[in-house]
Design a protein around this motif. Sequence first.
Motif, mmCIF file in Angstrom:
data_model
loop_
_atom_site.group_PDB
_atom_site.id
_atom_site.type_symbol
_atom_site.label_atom_id
_atom_site.label_comp_id
_atom_site.label_asym_id
_atom_site.label_seq_id
_atom_site.Cartn_x
_atom_site.Cartn_y
_atom_site.Cartn_z
ATOM 1 N N ASN A 111 1.119 -1.223 -0.693
ATOM 2 C CA ASN A 111 -0.037 -0.005 0.193
ATOM 3 C C ASN A 111 0.942 1.401 -0.153
ATOM 4 O O ASN A 111 0.714 2.209 -0.513
ATOM 5 C CB ASN A 111 -0.679 -0.015 1.491
ATOM 6 C CG ASN A 111 -2.336 -1.424 0.523
ATOM 7 O OD1 ASN A 111 -2.088 -1.779 0.034
ATOM 8 N ND2 ASN A 111 -3.391 -0.935 1.693
ATOM 9 N N THR A 112 2.500 0.883 0.756
ATOM 10 C CA THR A 112 3.084 2.237 0.584
ATOM 11 C C THR A 112 3.405 2.455 -0.464
ATOM 12 O O THR A 112 3.334 3.914 -1.187
ATOM 13 C CB THR A 112 3.688 1.898 1.688
ATOM 14 O OG1 THR A 112 2.780 1.900 2.699
ATOM 15 C CG2 THR A 112 5.082 3.280 1.543
ATOM 16 N N VAL A 113 3.410 1.057 -1.495
ATOM 17 C CA VAL A 113 4.473 1.738 -2.613
ATOM 18 C C VAL A 113 3.885 2.716 -3.844
ATOM 19 O O VAL A 113 3.304 3.239 -4.317
ATOM 20 C CB VAL A 113 5.450 0.660 -2.809
ATOM 21 C CG1 VAL A 113 6.168 0.985 -4.211
ATOM 22 C CG2 VAL A 113 6.820 -0.031 -1.886
ATOM 23 N N ASP A 114 2.310 1.611 -3.506
ATOM 24 C CA ASP A 114 1.225 2.004 -4.702
ATOM 25 C C ASP A 114 0.519 3.211 -4.364
ATOM 26 O O ASP A 114 0.617 4.279 -5.481
ATOM 27 C CB ASP A 114 -0.082 0.892 -4.225
ATOM 28 C CG ASP A 114 0.748 0.204 -4.967
ATOM 29 O OD1 ASP A 114 1.540 -0.422 -5.493
ATOM 30 O OD2 ASP A 114 -0.690 -1.152 -4.988
ATOM 31 N N CYS A 115 0.886 4.178 -3.510
ATOM 32 C CA CYS A 115 0.384 4.750 -2.443
ATOM 33 C C CYS A 115 1.562 6.071 -3.186
ATOM 34 O O CYS A 115 0.661 7.035 -3.809
ATOM 35 C CB CYS A 115 0.463 4.902 -0.993
ATOM 36 S SG CYS A 115 0.108 7.490 -0.371
ATOM 37 N N PHE A 116 2.896 5.846 -3.183
ATOM 38 C CA PHE A 116 3.655 6.652 -3.681
ATOM 39 C C PHE A 116 3.767 6.797 -5.301
ATOM 40 O O PHE A 116 4.011 7.574 -5.737
ATOM 41 C CB PHE A 116 4.967 6.233 -3.171
ATOM 42 C CG PHE A 116 5.929 7.168 -3.898
ATOM 43 C CD1 PHE A 116 6.341 8.651 -3.294
ATOM 44 C CD2 PHE A 116 6.770 6.781 -5.539
ATOM 45 C CE1 PHE A 116 7.158 8.761 -3.772
ATOM 46 C CE2 PHE A 116 8.118 7.987 -5.162
ATOM 47 C CZ PHE A 116 8.090 8.881 -5.015
ATOM 48 N N GLN A 117 3.762 5.699 -5.780
ATOM 49 C CA GLN A 117 2.988 5.727 -7.606
ATOM 50 C C GLN A 117 1.986 6.163 -8.225
ATOM 51 O O GLN A 117 2.441 7.205 -8.993
ATOM 52 C CB GLN A 117 3.734 4.173 -7.849
ATOM 53 C CG GLN A 117 5.031 3.659 -7.684
ATOM 54 C CD GLN A 117 4.502 1.813 -7.977
ATOM 55 O OE1 GLN A 117 4.032 1.281 -7.795
ATOM 56 N NE2 GLN A 117 6.072 1.528 -8.788
ATOM 57 N N ASN A 118 1.058 6.044 -7.011
ATOM 58 C CA ASN A 118 0.083 6.944 -8.022
ATOM 59 C C ASN A 118 0.000 8.461 -7.897
ATOM 60 O O ASN A 118 -0.217 8.878 -8.100
ATOM 61 C CB ASN A 118 -1.641 6.018 -7.004
ATOM 62 C CG ASN A 118 -1.591 5.082 -7.172
ATOM 63 O OD1 ASN A 118 -1.843 4.814 -8.335
ATOM 64 N ND2 ASN A 118 -2.660 4.246 -6.825
ATOM 65 N N ALA A 119 0.626 8.811 -6.041
ATOM 66 C CA ALA A 119 0.576 9.851 -6.205
ATOM 67 C C ALA A 119 1.631 10.816 -7.100
ATOM 68 O O ALA A 119 0.919 11.690 -7.755
ATOM 69 C CB ALA A 119 1.540 10.101 -4.915
ATOM 70 N N THR A 120 2.497 10.118 -7.705
ATOM 71 C CA THR A 120 4.001 11.190 -8.357
ATOM 72 C C THR A 120 2.990 11.058 -9.563
ATOM 73 O O THR A 120 3.576 11.665 -10.465
ATOM 74 C CB THR A 120 4.854 10.280 -7.929
ATOM 75 O OG1 THR A 120 5.167 8.774 -8.290
ATOM 76 C CG2 THR A 120 5.803 10.707 -7.026
ATOM 77 N N GLY A 121 2.673 9.964 -10.046
ATOM 78 C CA GLY A 121 2.034 9.653 -11.394
ATOM 79 C C GLY A 121 0.438 10.810 -11.148
ATOM 80 O O GLY A 121 -0.148 10.891 -13.020
#
Length: 138
Positions: A111-121
């Motif tokens: 979830n942390t990594v997905d959150c980061f990728q979604n946010a920067t995306g």
Amino acid sequence: MKISNTIYRFIRISIAIGSIALFFNPLTVQASDHESECFNSVQGKIPWNDDKNMNWEPKNVKQLCAGTTKPAEPGACFLSVLDGRVNWGKGITWDWQNIINLCAGTNNAKNTVDCFQNATGKGLDWRDAILFCQRADK
């Protein structure tokens, strides 16, 4: 006078019992157990840099593990970012301290990594994405 002495003693005993309960709170003990378990799962087992150095500075492992209740998750998060699967906006090579900042205390690496990728995306600056995802995990 006897009543005021009795009340004074009662208050002192109440404060003492309350202090003991506060300092020996089972949740505090449990959290430090999780952090110790996390520390032991990272130190000597997970590399902190691209040279595969597994000898961490203890303060860095403590920062990574601080606050977690799922001891395997901060290390898993760190590894997934270090292994080059996460683009921070200008590539996939990260500074180790930024990975610690993102993964610190996480209870769900994915979830942390997905959150980061979604946010920067979505255009959020990587620094803001780290802060956002740290808060989202709590």
